[in-house]
Design a protein around this motif. Structure first.
Motif, PDB file in Angstrom:
ATOM      1  N   UNK A 129      48.633  31.505  33.220  1.00  0.00           N
ATOM      2  CA  UNK A 129      47.303  30.596  33.392  1.00  0.00           C
ATOM      3  C   UNK A 129      46.981  30.099  34.746  1.00  0.00           C
ATOM      4  N   UNK A 130      48.204  30.155  35.786  1.00  0.00           N
ATOM      5  CA  UNK A 130      48.054  29.447  36.844  1.00  0.00           C
ATOM      6  C   UNK A 130      46.856  30.032  37.569  1.00  0.00           C
ATOM      7  N   UNK A 131      46.251  29.241  38.527  1.00  0.00           N
ATOM      8  CA  UNK A 131      45.329  30.024  39.481  1.00  0.00           C
ATOM      9  C   UNK A 131      46.019  30.811  40.385  1.00  0.00           C
ATOM     10  N   UNK A 132      47.450  30.738  40.836  1.00  0.00           N
ATOM     11  CA  UNK A 132      47.820  31.810  41.672  1.00  0.00           C
ATOM     12  C   UNK A 132      47.916  33.081  40.929  1.00  0.00           C
ATOM     13  N   UNK A 133      48.364  33.167  39.706  1.00  0.00           N
ATOM     14  CA  UNK A 133      48.343  34.396  38.952  1.00  0.00           C
ATOM     15  C   UNK A 133      46.853  34.947  38.829  1.00  0.00           C
ATOM     16  N   UNK A 134      45.968  34.247  38.331  1.00  0.00           N
ATOM     17  CA  UNK A 134      44.667  34.362  37.781  1.00  0.00           C
ATOM     18  C   UNK A 134      43.841  34.936  38.833  1.00  0.00           C
ATOM     19  N   UNK A 135      43.991  34.360  40.214  1.00  0.00           N
ATOM     20  CA  UNK A 135      42.888  34.713  41.169  1.00  0.00           C
ATOM     21  C   UNK A 135      43.811  35.540  42.157  1.00  0.00           C
ATOM     22  N   UNK A 136      44.795  36.038  41.854  1.00  0.00           N
ATOM     23  CA  UNK A 136      45.483  37.311  42.714  1.00  0.00           C
ATOM     24  C   UNK A 136      45.026  38.637  42.247  1.00  0.00           C
ATOM     25  N   UNK A 137      44.419  39.485  43.048  1.00  0.00           N
ATOM     26  CA  UNK A 137      43.677  40.667  42.752  1.00  0.00           C
ATOM     27  C   UNK A 137      44.984  41.601  41.907  1.00  0.00           C
ATOM     28  N   UNK A 139      54.566  39.834  50.731  1.00  0.00           N
ATOM     29  CA  UNK A 139      53.821  40.746  50.366  1.00  0.00           C
ATOM     30  C   UNK A 139      52.183  40.471  50.442  1.00  0.00           C
ATOM     31  N   UNK A 140      51.297  41.485  50.278  1.00  0.00           N
ATOM     32  CA  UNK A 140      50.077  41.403  50.326  1.00  0.00           C
ATOM     33  C   UNK A 140      49.541  40.542  49.254  1.00  0.00           C
ATOM     34  N   UNK A 141      48.102  39.868  49.426  1.00  0.00           N
ATOM     35  CA  UNK A 141      47.459  38.963  48.664  1.00  0.00           C
ATOM     36  C   UNK A 141      46.982  39.825  47.388  1.00  0.00           C
ATOM     37  N   UNK A 142      47.916  40.372  46.674  1.00  0.00           N
ATOM     38  CA  UNK A 142      47.904  41.047  45.209  1.00  0.00           C
ATOM     39  C   UNK A 142      48.981  40.910  44.370  1.00  0.00           C
ATOM     40  N   UNK A 143      48.655  41.175  43.233  1.00  0.00           N
ATOM     41  CA  UNK A 143      49.748  41.403  41.905  1.00  0.00           C
ATOM     42  C   UNK A 143      50.487  42.511  42.363  1.00  0.00           C
TER      43      UNK A 143
END
Length: 299
Positions: free
Chosen positions: A284-292, A97-101
């Motif tokens: 709370x993970x960086x992967x989730x938080x930083x994903x647009x 997938x793309x770098x987004x939620x």
């Protein structure tokens, strides 16, 4: 902890959780939906079932609606399971997938909360616009999801597949039908939100915010009809539709921070599900938080 999924004939599956020493740490069992069944025929009770090089004895299978209780007595010392061959391990999941939620965050939340691991293959806009990857995708779009040798497209089909595979599709056919209804309602609102984000955001947002309560009210109503809103959207166990709804509501709390103020059950529902230990850690993970949340759109 690792999980091993075994198929018992054509109708039943068993999901065993094993600790590092091979000791059984958990057991789930269920019935394979009719549409997914195939040969060979199911084995009768009290007959051994061969999986790889391990024989499992199945003393009794009791029918209880859509799911079943399966008592398994493994060979060897009581309460211990021999190490299974690598081929019997649960297949790994891959999300492309793309770098987004976007349309993948609900499935990521589901996998994280269920203790599953997965691999991410991130597709940049530049790579996508080059064309070769898009040409290989069945519908010319992402997400693409791989479960072992099974490749799926369409985010809701993926969620339903995970729901069936991990026992997150209700306890019977009635709950399954209600979950399908809820998930379709989530999809309706997700499409409206996506249209707003991609087209005339500044001009149309005020109208969207004005009409949003009418789109949220059905979910508040469904919660009120299920254990007074103190459980899940349907039934007494979490489902694939809960993760999809939760993702949509969390996104809307960023888009319209006050959107749940008039819906106390939905507000409590978001807080309750977000507090589940594994899901809380994922959120709370960086992967989730930083994903647009909305791709390139900055809210």
């Amino acid at each position: 902890m690792r999980r091993v999924r075994m198929r018992l004939g054509t109708r039943d599956w068993v999901l065993l959780s094993l600790d590092a020493s091979g000791k059984a740490a958990g057991l789930q069992a269920g019935c394979i939906p009719a549409a997914s069944r195939c040969a060979p025929p199911a084995l009768p009770p009290n007959q051994p079932h061969q999986k790889g090089c391990v024989t499992w004895h199945i003393p009794r299978v009791e029918r209880r609606g859509w799911s079943r209780t399966v008592n398994i007595r493994p060979p060897g010392p009581p309460h211990f399971l021999p190490h299974l061959p690598a081929a019997a391990a649960m297949p790994s999941y891959t999300i492309v997938y793309f770098p987004a939620r976007g349309r993948c965050e609900a499935m990521r939340m589901l996998l994280a909360d269920q203790g599953q691991s997965w691999k991410e293959e991130v597709v940049t806009k530049e790579t996508w616009l080059q064309g070769p990857l898009k040409a290989t995708c069945l519908y010319g779009q992402l997400p693409k999801f791989q479960d072992g040798d099974l490749t799926l497209y369409q985010s809701n089909a993926i969620l339903r597949h995970l729901g069936r595979s991990l026992g997150l599709y209700g306890k019977d056919l009635q709950e399954a039908a209600l979950l399908d209804m809820v998930n379709d309602g989530v999809e309706d609102l997700r499409r409206l939100c996506g249209h707003l984000i991609r087209h005339n955001y500044e001009e149309d947002k005020a109208r969207y915010v004005e009409e949003l309560p009418g789109h949220l009210r059905p979910f508040e109503t469904l919660l009120s009809q299920n254990q007074g809103g103190q459980a899940f959207i349907v039934g007494s166990q979490i489902s694939f539709a809960d993760y999809n709804l939760l993702d949509l509501l969390l996104s809307h709390q960023v888009l319209v921070p006050s959107c749940l103020d008039a819906f106390p059950l939905l507000s409590a529902y978001v807080a309750r599900l977000s507090a589940r230990p594994k899901l809380k850690a994922f959120l709370a993970s960086p992967e989730h938080v930083n994903r647009p949340i909305f791709g390139s759109r900055k809210i």
